[in-house]
Design a protein around this motif. Structure first.
Motif, mmCIF file in Angstrom:
data_model
loop_
_atom_site.group_PDB
_atom_site.id
_atom_site.type_symbol
_atom_site.label_atom_id
_atom_site.label_comp_id
_atom_site.label_asym_id
_atom_site.label_seq_id
_atom_site.Cartn_x
_atom_site.Cartn_y
_atom_site.Cartn_z
ATOM 1 N N VAL A 91 -0.558 0.754 28.660
ATOM 2 C CA VAL A 91 0.304 -0.428 28.737
ATOM 3 C C VAL A 91 1.612 -0.122 28.013
ATOM 4 O O VAL A 91 1.606 0.288 26.852
ATOM 5 N N HIS A 92 2.725 -0.319 28.687
ATOM 6 C CA HIS A 92 4.016 0.079 28.135
ATOM 7 C C HIS A 92 4.642 -0.977 27.231
ATOM 8 O O HIS A 92 5.417 -0.655 26.339
ATOM 9 N N LYS A 93 4.325 -2.240 27.464
ATOM 10 C CA LYS A 93 4.932 -3.316 26.687
ATOM 11 C C LYS A 93 4.246 -3.456 25.329
ATOM 12 O O LYS A 93 3.106 -3.017 25.147
ATOM 13 N N PRO A 94 4.910 -4.079 24.364
ATOM 14 C CA PRO A 94 4.278 -4.290 23.055
ATOM 15 C C PRO A 94 3.030 -5.161 23.172
ATOM 16 O O PRO A 94 3.059 -6.207 23.813
ATOM 17 N N VAL A 95 1.954 -4.712 22.553
ATOM 18 C CA VAL A 95 0.694 -5.458 22.533
ATOM 19 C C VAL A 95 0.354 -5.740 21.072
ATOM 20 O O VAL A 95 0.226 -4.820 20.265
ATOM 21 N N ILE A 96 0.202 -7.015 20.751
ATOM 22 C CA ILE A 96 -0.042 -7.455 19.376
ATOM 23 C C ILE A 96 -1.421 -8.085 19.295
ATOM 24 O O ILE A 96 -1.748 -8.979 20.085
ATOM 25 N N ALA A 97 -2.226 -7.631 18.368
ATOM 26 C CA ALA A 97 -3.524 -8.253 18.122
ATOM 27 C C ALA A 97 -3.368 -9.342 17.069
ATOM 28 O O ALA A 97 -2.751 -9.115 16.024
ATOM 29 N N ALA A 98 -3.910 -10.521 17.346
ATOM 30 C CA ALA A 98 -3.965 -11.616 16.376
ATOM 31 C C ALA A 98 -5.436 -11.789 16.009
ATOM 32 O O ALA A 98 -6.224 -12.311 16.799
ATOM 33 N N LEU A 194 10.328 -9.502 19.684
ATOM 34 C CA LEU A 194 10.354 -8.262 20.457
ATOM 35 C C LEU A 194 10.915 -8.505 21.858
ATOM 36 O O LEU A 194 11.557 -7.625 22.441
ATOM 37 N N ALA A 195 10.664 -9.702 22.393
ATOM 38 C CA ALA A 195 11.155 -10.031 23.736
ATOM 39 C C ALA A 195 12.673 -10.061 23.798
ATOM 40 O O ALA A 195 13.255 -9.938 24.881
ATOM 41 N N GLU A 196 13.334 -10.220 22.662
ATOM 42 C CA GLU A 196 14.798 -10.220 22.630
ATOM 43 C C GLU A 196 15.367 -8.804 22.600
ATOM 44 O O GLU A 196 16.569 -8.620 22.771
ATOM 45 N N MET A 197 14.502 -7.823 22.398
ATOM 46 C CA MET A 197 14.934 -6.434 22.334
ATOM 47 C C MET A 197 14.996 -5.821 23.738
ATOM 48 O O MET A 197 14.400 -6.342 24.675
ATOM 49 N N PRO A 198 15.730 -4.708 23.893
ATOM 50 C CA PRO A 198 15.817 -4.070 25.217
ATOM 51 C C PRO A 198 14.476 -3.465 25.631
ATOM 52 O O PRO A 198 13.959 -2.577 24.949
ATOM 53 N N PRO A 199 13.890 -3.920 26.738
ATOM 54 C CA PRO A 199 12.548 -3.476 27.121
ATOM 55 C C PRO A 199 12.405 -1.974 27.337
ATOM 56 O O PRO A 199 11.386 -1.390 26.959
ATOM 57 N N VAL A 200 13.412 -1.343 27.927
ATOM 58 C CA VAL A 200 13.291 0.095 28.181
ATOM 59 C C VAL A 200 13.308 0.869 26.867
ATOM 60 O O VAL A 200 12.567 1.840 26.683
ATOM 61 N N PRO A 250 23.803 -9.332 21.881
ATOM 62 C CA PRO A 250 23.607 -8.718 23.199
ATOM 63 C C PRO A 250 22.616 -9.504 24.045
ATOM 64 O O PRO A 250 21.767 -10.233 23.527
ATOM 65 N N SER A 251 22.727 -9.344 25.350
ATOM 66 C CA SER A 251 21.784 -9.947 26.294
ATOM 67 C C SER A 251 21.138 -8.820 27.084
ATOM 68 O O SER A 251 21.760 -8.232 27.991
ATOM 69 N N PHE A 252 19.908 -8.496 26.747
ATOM 70 C CA PHE A 252 19.230 -7.372 27.370
ATOM 71 C C PHE A 252 18.450 -7.833 28.590
ATOM 72 O O PHE A 252 17.761 -8.851 28.568
ATOM 73 N N ARG A 253 18.501 -7.052 29.669
ATOM 74 C CA ARG A 253 17.880 -7.441 30.944
ATOM 75 C C ARG A 253 16.819 -6.473 31.398
ATOM 76 O O ARG A 253 16.244 -6.622 32.472
ATOM 77 N N GLY A 254 16.548 -5.444 30.614
ATOM 78 C CA GLY A 254 15.495 -4.508 31.010
ATOM 79 C C GLY A 254 15.934 -3.570 32.111
ATOM 80 O O GLY A 254 15.109 -3.116 32.897
ATOM 81 N N ARG A 255 17.206 -3.229 32.151
ATOM 82 C CA ARG A 255 17.732 -2.341 33.188
ATOM 83 C C ARG A 255 18.499 -1.193 32.562
ATOM 84 O O ARG A 255 19.052 -1.349 31.506
#
Length: 255
Positions: A91-98, A194-200, A250-255
């Motif tokens: 899985v490439h996206k951040p995965v957080i355990a609670a 983390l969602a506000e950060m650049p996904p790539v 900045p406004s990151f779009r994952g591109r």
């Protein structure tokens, strides 16, 4: 989903293990559902981070022993039940355990397979398989040895005794400890940051860090440099540098 409860909180997908009557014991069907849910979240552009959690009493109290009690070595080899776990690391996206309550055996291994861990004050982590005449099979020996070193890992694995959330944080297994009633919310809030950060860039950083865990320094440095150069092909990198020079967010779009 028979064993999971799933909802989105903005850009964060929250996946809750919901087998509370068995303290979220991880049977084969549950793990298959969980892996499929993680892969689905990874494929959906609007999802930027994932939180995996359980109940108040248990994140996951371990594997479902009833599924293994009468199995032979051949049964277990043919079942190859841990192959699905390898897909979690894909899985490439951040995965957080609670984590609240028990995270034992497979539950502890699941928490360690996640990228970050937020623990409630009640959380207990451990690998008690030795008390069943067994050992971890979903990565426990490997994660603990890499994170804690040989001596501390062997002590935890040989004795099979649980440790508290505070002890786990001191050992580097947990990022932070919070009150139980804020645990999931804290994990979601971290996911939103983390969602506000650049996904790539997040994906490349994750790849580089995980490669550093099982390669030489020279190979790791080479991989890091190549990923760094690759990011200059992204719109997000141009946006980030322009925003810095223009003194705006900045406004990151994952591109």
């Amino acid at each position: 989903m028979a064993y999971l409860s799933i909802h989105d909180d903005g850009p964060v997908r929250v996946i809750r293990i919901a087998r509370d009557e068995r303290l979220n014991a991880l049977n084969l069907a549950l793990v298959d559902e969980l892996v499929a849910a993680l892969e689905a979240a990874d494929a959906e552009p609007q999802v930027r981070a994932v939180v995996v959690t359980g109940g108040e009493k248990a994140f996951a109290a371990g594997a479902d022993i009833a599924e293994m009690a009468d199995a032979t070595a051949v049964d277990m080899k043919l079942r190859d039940q841990f192959r699905a776990w390898d897909r979690i690391l894909g899985v490439h996206k951040p995965v957080i355990a609670a984590v609240r309550g028990f995270a034992l055996g497979g539950g502890c291994e699941l928490a360690m397979a996640c990228d970050l861990v937020i623990a409630g004050e009640s959380a207990k982590f451990g690998q008690p398989e030795v008390k069943l005449g067994l050992m971890p099979g979903a990565g426990g020996t490997q994660w603990l040895a890499r994170r804690l070193g040989k001596a501390r890992a062997l002590e935890l694995l040989w004795l099979g005794e649980p440790i508290t959330a505070q002890e786990a944080m001191a050992l580097g297994l947990v990022n932070r400890v919070v009150p139980d009633d804020t645990c999931v919310a804290a994990a979601v809030e971290l996911g939103k940051r983390l969602a506000e950060m650049p996904p790539v860039a997040l994906r490349c950083i994750k790849e580089a860090v995980y490669q550093a865990m099982d390669t030489t320094l020279a190979d790791g440095l080479e991989a890091e440099r190549n990923l760094f150069y690759l990011l200059f092909a992204t719109e997000d990198a141009r946006e980030g540098m322009r925003a810095f020079m223009e003194r705006r967010k900045p406004s990151f779009r994952g591109r």
